[in-house]
Design a protein around this motif. Structure first.
Motif, PDB file in Angstrom:
ATOM      1  N   GLU A 248       0.842  -1.205   0.000  1.00  0.00           N
ATOM      2  CA  GLU A 248       0.000   0.000   0.000  1.00  0.00           C
ATOM      3  C   GLU A 248       0.873   1.250   0.000  1.00  0.00           C
ATOM      4  OE1 GLU A 248      -3.056  -0.208   3.034  1.00  0.00           O
ATOM      5  OE2 GLU A 248      -3.074  -2.382   2.862  1.00  0.00           O
ATOM      6  N   PRO A 249       1.640   1.452  -1.093  1.00  0.00           N
ATOM      7  CA  PRO A 249       2.637   2.531  -1.096  1.00  0.00           C
ATOM      8  C   PRO A 249       2.028   3.926  -0.904  1.00  0.00           C
ATOM      9  CG  PRO A 249       2.426   1.527  -3.280  1.00  0.00           C
ATOM     10  CD  PRO A 249       1.603   0.712  -2.353  1.00  0.00           C
ATOM     11  N   ASP A 250       0.777   4.125  -1.330  1.00  0.00           N
ATOM     12  CA  ASP A 250       0.177   5.465  -1.223  1.00  0.00           C
ATOM     13  C   ASP A 250       0.032   5.913   0.231  1.00  0.00           C
ATOM     14  OD1 ASP A 250      -0.031   5.161  -3.864  1.00  0.00           O
ATOM     15  OD2 ASP A 250      -2.221   4.812  -3.916  1.00  0.00           O
ATOM     16  N   MET A 251      -0.216   4.919   1.093  1.00  0.00           N
ATOM     17  CA  MET A 251      -0.490   5.262   2.492  1.00  0.00           C
ATOM     18  C   MET A 251       0.737   5.101   3.404  1.00  0.00           C
ATOM     19  SD  MET A 251      -3.506   6.212   2.460  1.00  0.00           S
ATOM     20  CE  MET A 251      -3.980   6.286   4.182  1.00  0.00           C
ATOM     21  N   GLU A 254       1.995   7.972   5.660  1.00  0.00           N
ATOM     22  CA  GLU A 254       1.022   8.355   6.702  1.00  0.00           C
ATOM     23  C   GLU A 254       0.939   7.302   7.806  1.00  0.00           C
ATOM     24  OE1 GLU A 254      -2.827  10.013   5.003  1.00  0.00           O
ATOM     25  OE2 GLU A 254      -1.478   9.884   3.263  1.00  0.00           O
TER      26      GLU A 254
END
Ligand code: GTP
Ligand code: MG
Length: 418
Positions: A248-251, A254
């Motif tokens: 889940e590289p996008d998150m 965060e």
């Protein structure tokens, strides 16, 4: 040591160096006490008026027993790190990664069912020792300490099995570190018993958390109890399974920030053991499984192919190595300070006691000599010694006493310098 293992020089050596120096000091203190014993025995033979206190020999024997005891404790002293966390977070895998081998049982579900302490051994093959002192084959660990073994002889969760692993296979064990693996903190209501039985001499605690979820209350409770027993425990938090973040590289950033913020708040606001900057230095994002597999492959001489590395592998690897470096520094400094300072102050008080006895002996020896100088008494003393012999012996006693006093105080000064 395996040729594939990097970094043979390390801060770990400071512990062994300090230990060796303090052991030498205690050996020399013992030699000096024994030298005094020999002289006292000699003086007693000419001290027919019993000027020497009869307690002196008993006191010296007590000092020898005390110094021998400290020497034995020192030879067993090692650095100790204990791993805790919820079931299946990867505690055993993380230890295996640090040991470069599958030393401890690991697997999905609840695996580790009792405490396991891995220590370096001088023997060529690994073996285990159970709490009753019985030595058994290392393979037996699967039966005794695996929650799924179903074996009748499976141990209770607070029991301890010692795994003695050849220290030449692994630099961390060679450096006198004992690593303790534990069952998940969620499987027992009696965390106090765990701490009392297995943790009071730990130099460092490592919380292995699951980066795929978040730190759990059961884990926090355990560390609250730890910080009730230690004024400022050394704690590291490893967010394991960080390889999952590659899915889940996008998150990723965060999630990392969220974990960091919570871990920092736990160490600063809740446990109140570190400030913010210190806390950030104690938190790492790793993948124990990747690290273990990579190291096993390297030990077997299997060439690495960077094209096959999963996303983010290199940075997770570097972070694991960074954790190990900080851990080494922390455990070495902490163990030297806590384990040896008490021995050094014990040695100092032994030497003070010895000096006092030497001063008394000095006075007694003078009295013995004065008696010998007195004509009437000389007659009496002549039964055992003539005046000339007496002069010689007492002179020698005086010389030896001042040499011994000087040696002992020099040695203690050297020990305190460590
Ligand atoms: P208990 O002994 O049951 O308390 O568990 P544990 O914390 O010792 O976990 P263990 O090391 O047995 O690992 C549990 C499972 O997680 C095993 O199947 C490991 O292969 C896997 N595992 C450990 N570390 C990682 C990791 O970094 N990433 C992934 N994906 N899996 C991991
Ligand atoms: Mg385990």
């Amino acid at each position: 040591m395996s040729a594939t293992m990097p970094r043979t020089e390390s801060v770990f050596e400071e512990f062994s160096d300090a230990k060796r120096k303090i052991q030498e000091v205690f050996e020399q203190i013992k030699e000096q006490i024994e030298a005094v014993q020999t002289f006292i025995e000699h003086v007693v033979t000419i001290d027919t008026d019993h000027v020497l206190s009869s307690d002196t020999i008993g006191d010296l024997n007590e000092l020898v027993v005390k110094v021998t005891g400290v020497h034995e404790i020192l030879s067993r002293d090692q650095m100790k790190v204990a791993f805790f966390g919820r079931t299946s977070n990867g505690k055993s895998t993380c230890i295996n990664a640090m040991l470069w081998d599958k030393v401890l049982p690991s697997g999905i579900g609840h695996t580790t069912s009792c405490f396991l302490a891995v220590e370096g051994s001088g023997k060529p093959n690994p073996y285990i020792i159970t709490e009753d002192g019985e030595e058994q084959a290392v393979e037996k660990v699967q039966k005794l300490a695996h929650a799924l073994s179903g074996a009748a002889e499976k141990l209770t969760e607070d029991s301890l099995i010692k795994i003695c692993w050849p220290k030449n296979k692994c630099r961390i064990l060679n450096a006198e570190v004992c690593i303790v693996d534990s069952p998940g903190v969620d499987v027992t209501p009696d965390l106090d018993l765990w701490i009392d039985k297995h943790c009071l001499d730990a130099d460092v605690f490592i919380l292995v958390a699951n980066a795929e979820s978040t730190m759990m209350q059961a884990e926090k409770n355990f560390f609250h109890k730890v910080s009730e027993c230690f004024s400022k425990p050394n704690i590291f938090i490893l967010h394991n399974r960080w390889d999952a973040s590659a899915q889940e590289p996008d998150m990723m950033d965060e999630v990392r920030a969220q974990h960091m913020e919570r871990a920092e708040a736990f160490l600063t606001d809740e446990l109140k053991i570190y400030n913010s900057a210190e806390a950030q230095n104690r938190v790492f994002f790793i993948s124990a499984r990747e690290m273990l597999n990579t190291r096993i492959a390297r030990t077997k001489g299997i060439p690495e192919n960077p094209n096959n590395f999963p996303d983010g592998f290199k940075s997770r690897q570097l972070e694991f190595e960074e954790f190990e470096k900080k851990f080494e520094e922390c455990i070495t400094r902490s163990a030297i300070a806590t384990k040896f300072s008490q021995h050094v102050s014990g040695g100092e008080s032994t030497v003070k006691h010895l000096s006092k006895m030497l001063a008394n002996l000095n006075t007694s020896a003078l009295v013995v000599r004065n008696i010998a100088n007195d004509e009437a008494d000389t007659q009496k003393m002549r039964k055992n010694f003539n005046k000339e012999q007496m002069e010689k012996v007492t002179k020698k006693v005086h010389e030896q006493i001042s040499t011994i006093t000087d040696n002992v105080s020099n040695q203690v000064a050297a020990a305190l310098d460590i």
